[in-house]
Write a protein that holds these residues in place. Structure first.
Motif, PDB file in Angstrom:
ATOM      1  N   THR A 147       0.828  -1.205   0.000  1.00  0.00           N
ATOM      2  CA  THR A 147       0.000   0.000   0.000  1.00  0.00           C
ATOM      3  C   THR A 147       0.862   1.255   0.000  1.00  0.00           C
ATOM      4  O   THR A 147       0.607   2.216  -0.741  1.00  0.00           O
ATOM      5  N   SER A 148       1.900   1.228   0.857  1.00  0.00           N
ATOM      6  CA  SER A 148       2.802   2.370   0.938  1.00  0.00           C
ATOM      7  C   SER A 148       3.552   2.573  -0.368  1.00  0.00           C
ATOM      8  O   SER A 148       3.740   3.712  -0.835  1.00  0.00           O
ATOM      9  N   LEU A 149       3.981   1.462  -0.969  1.00  0.00           N
ATOM     10  CA  LEU A 149       4.700   1.538  -2.242  1.00  0.00           C
ATOM     11  C   LEU A 149       3.803   2.109  -3.329  1.00  0.00           C
ATOM     12  O   LEU A 149       4.223   2.962  -4.115  1.00  0.00           O
ATOM     13  N   PRO A 155       2.538  10.066  -8.914  1.00  0.00           N
ATOM     14  CA  PRO A 155       3.276  11.326  -9.093  1.00  0.00           C
ATOM     15  C   PRO A 155       3.248  12.213  -7.851  1.00  0.00           C
ATOM     16  O   PRO A 155       4.285  12.778  -7.467  1.00  0.00           O
ATOM     17  N   ALA A 156       2.081  12.291  -7.197  1.00  0.00           N
ATOM     18  CA  ALA A 156       1.990  13.124  -5.992  1.00  0.00           C
ATOM     19  C   ALA A 156       2.833  12.540  -4.868  1.00  0.00           C
ATOM     20  O   ALA A 156       3.528  13.267  -4.137  1.00  0.00           O
ATOM     21  N   GLY A 157       2.772  11.213  -4.697  1.00  0.00           N
ATOM     22  CA  GLY A 157       3.565  10.568  -3.661  1.00  0.00           C
ATOM     23  C   GLY A 157       5.043  10.703  -3.921  1.00  0.00           C
ATOM     24  O   GLY A 157       5.845  10.938  -2.998  1.00  0.00           O
ATOM     25  N   ALA A 158       5.449  10.574  -5.201  1.00  0.00           N
ATOM     26  CA  ALA A 158       6.861  10.700  -5.550  1.00  0.00           C
ATOM     27  C   ALA A 158       7.367  12.121  -5.284  1.00  0.00           C
ATOM     28  O   ALA A 158       8.486  12.318  -4.787  1.00  0.00           O
ATOM     29  N   LYS A 159       6.553  13.115  -5.586  1.00  0.00           N
ATOM     30  CA  LYS A 159       6.945  14.503  -5.322  1.00  0.00           C
ATOM     31  C   LYS A 159       7.142  14.758  -3.829  1.00  0.00           C
ATOM     32  O   LYS A 159       8.102  15.411  -3.418  1.00  0.00           O
ATOM     33  N   ALA A 160       6.217  14.227  -3.029  1.00  0.00           N
ATOM     34  CA  ALA A 160       6.326  14.415  -1.578  1.00  0.00           C
ATOM     35  C   ALA A 160       7.593  13.751  -1.050  1.00  0.00           C
ATOM     36  O   ALA A 160       8.306  14.311  -0.199  1.00  0.00           O
ATOM     37  N   THR A 161       7.896  12.558  -1.563  1.00  0.00           N
ATOM     38  CA  THR A 161       9.105  11.848  -1.144  1.00  0.00           C
ATOM     39  C   THR A 161      10.346  12.616  -1.550  1.00  0.00           C
ATOM     40  O   THR A 161      11.297  12.781  -0.765  1.00  0.00           O
ATOM     41  N   GLN A 227      14.328   5.326  -7.188  1.00  0.00           N
ATOM     42  CA  GLN A 227      14.685   6.157  -8.340  1.00  0.00           C
ATOM     43  C   GLN A 227      15.012   7.584  -7.910  1.00  0.00           C
ATOM     44  O   GLN A 227      15.968   8.199  -8.411  1.00  0.00           O
ATOM     45  N   ILE A 228      14.227   8.104  -6.972  1.00  0.00           N
ATOM     46  CA  ILE A 228      14.454   9.462  -6.479  1.00  0.00           C
ATOM     47  C   ILE A 228      15.805   9.554  -5.761  1.00  0.00           C
ATOM     48  O   ILE A 228      16.562  10.511  -5.946  1.00  0.00           O
ATOM     49  N   ALA A 229      16.104   8.541  -4.953  1.00  0.00           N
ATOM     50  CA  ALA A 229      17.380   8.532  -4.239  1.00  0.00           C
ATOM     51  C   ALA A 229      18.540   8.566  -5.229  1.00  0.00           C
ATOM     52  O   ALA A 229      19.523   9.310  -5.036  1.00  0.00           O
ATOM     53  N   TRP A 230      18.431   7.766  -6.296  1.00  0.00           N
ATOM     54  CA  TRP A 230      19.494   7.770  -7.305  1.00  0.00           C
ATOM     55  C   TRP A 230      19.554   9.104  -8.028  1.00  0.00           C
ATOM     56  O   TRP A 230      20.630   9.677  -8.258  1.00  0.00           O
TER      57      TRP A 230
END
Length: 256
Positions: A147-149, A155-161, A227-230
């Protein structure tokens, strides 16, 4: 007259003595008859009775010893899993089997075996319940992870992360995130599964090839956070140094 009196006493003594002798003979005969009856009913000669009693005693005590050993093993193996008070109590009583009557030893041995079996069964049920609970907990944790993944992969979750990671790991505030937001919106629309059909660049930061992102995690193909971390580390380590510098370069030459 004295002679007559003495004769009378002698005769009386003979009568009394004869009575005692007769009674003794009868008692002795009774004992012989009882022994004979026991021998006849058991098929065992009288001289063998003591030997068989010793064998029975040794056998009974051996059974008690074995039952105690098994009970103690179960008590040791099931600590904290089930109520062992009943077995503890009966084994405490059986522990003195060497000085107990045989019938009491047999009774306590039987009770010990019963309580040993009951405790082992209760512990097994406790283990089964614990295993089931562990499976349920693992399933719940996996469901939460999925669920968290899924939420983080939007897109919204990725931006927040990305905003949180940029600030906590690199000290980049809202101004830098504004540049990053525009940069990756242009590159992938913040979609973790984006693939550029022209060159094969992959993911939110459009790594080329996408397998480069494996340095941040083996789940690079399915996890936006990886992906964001990289992508953040790539911007920091490159000649750009900051998201705004990378965004300026992208605006100038259409890539970064």
């Amino acid at each position: 007259m004295a002679i007559l009196a003495g004769s009378a006493l002698a005769i009386a003594g003979l009568v009394v003595g004869g009575t005692f002798a007769t009674q003794s003979a009868v008692a002795a005969q009774d004992r012989v008859s009882a022994t004979a009856a026991l021998a006849e009913s058991t098929g065992v000669h009288p001289e063998q009775l003591d030997a068989y009693h010793g064998i029975a005693k040794a056998h009974t005590q051996h059974n008690a010893s074995v039952a105690l050993d098994q009970a103690n093993q179960v008590l040791s193996a099931t600590q904290g899993k089930a109520d062992a008070s009943a077995l503890t109590q009966v084994t405490s009583s059986l522990a003195g089997y060497e000085v107990l009557p045989l019938d009491e030893i047999s009774s306590l041995t039987s009770k010990t075996k019963t309580e040993t079996t009951a405790l082992a069964a209760a512990a097994a049920e406790a283990d089964r319940a614990a295993a089931a609970a562990a499976v349920a907990a693992a399933a719940a944790a996996e469901a939460n992870r999925v669920t968290s993944l899924a939420a983080g992969n939007t897109p919204a979750g990725a931006k927040a992360t990305a905003q949180a990671m940029a600030l906590s790991q690199y000290g980049w505030g809202s101004d830098q995130f504004s540049c990053l937001s525009q940069l990756w919106q242009k590159e992938s629309e913040w979609k973790y599964d984006a693939v550029n059909s022209n060159g094969g660049a992959t993911g939110i930061p459009q790594a080329l090839p996408g397998s480069k992102m494996a340095s941040a995690g083996t789940d690079w193909a399915t996890n936006a956070t990886t992906q964001i971390a990289w992508g953040l580390q790539y911007i920091k380590a490159s000649s750009y140094g900051t998201p705004c510098a990378a965004w300026a370069h992208s605006q100038a030459v259409n890539w970064y």
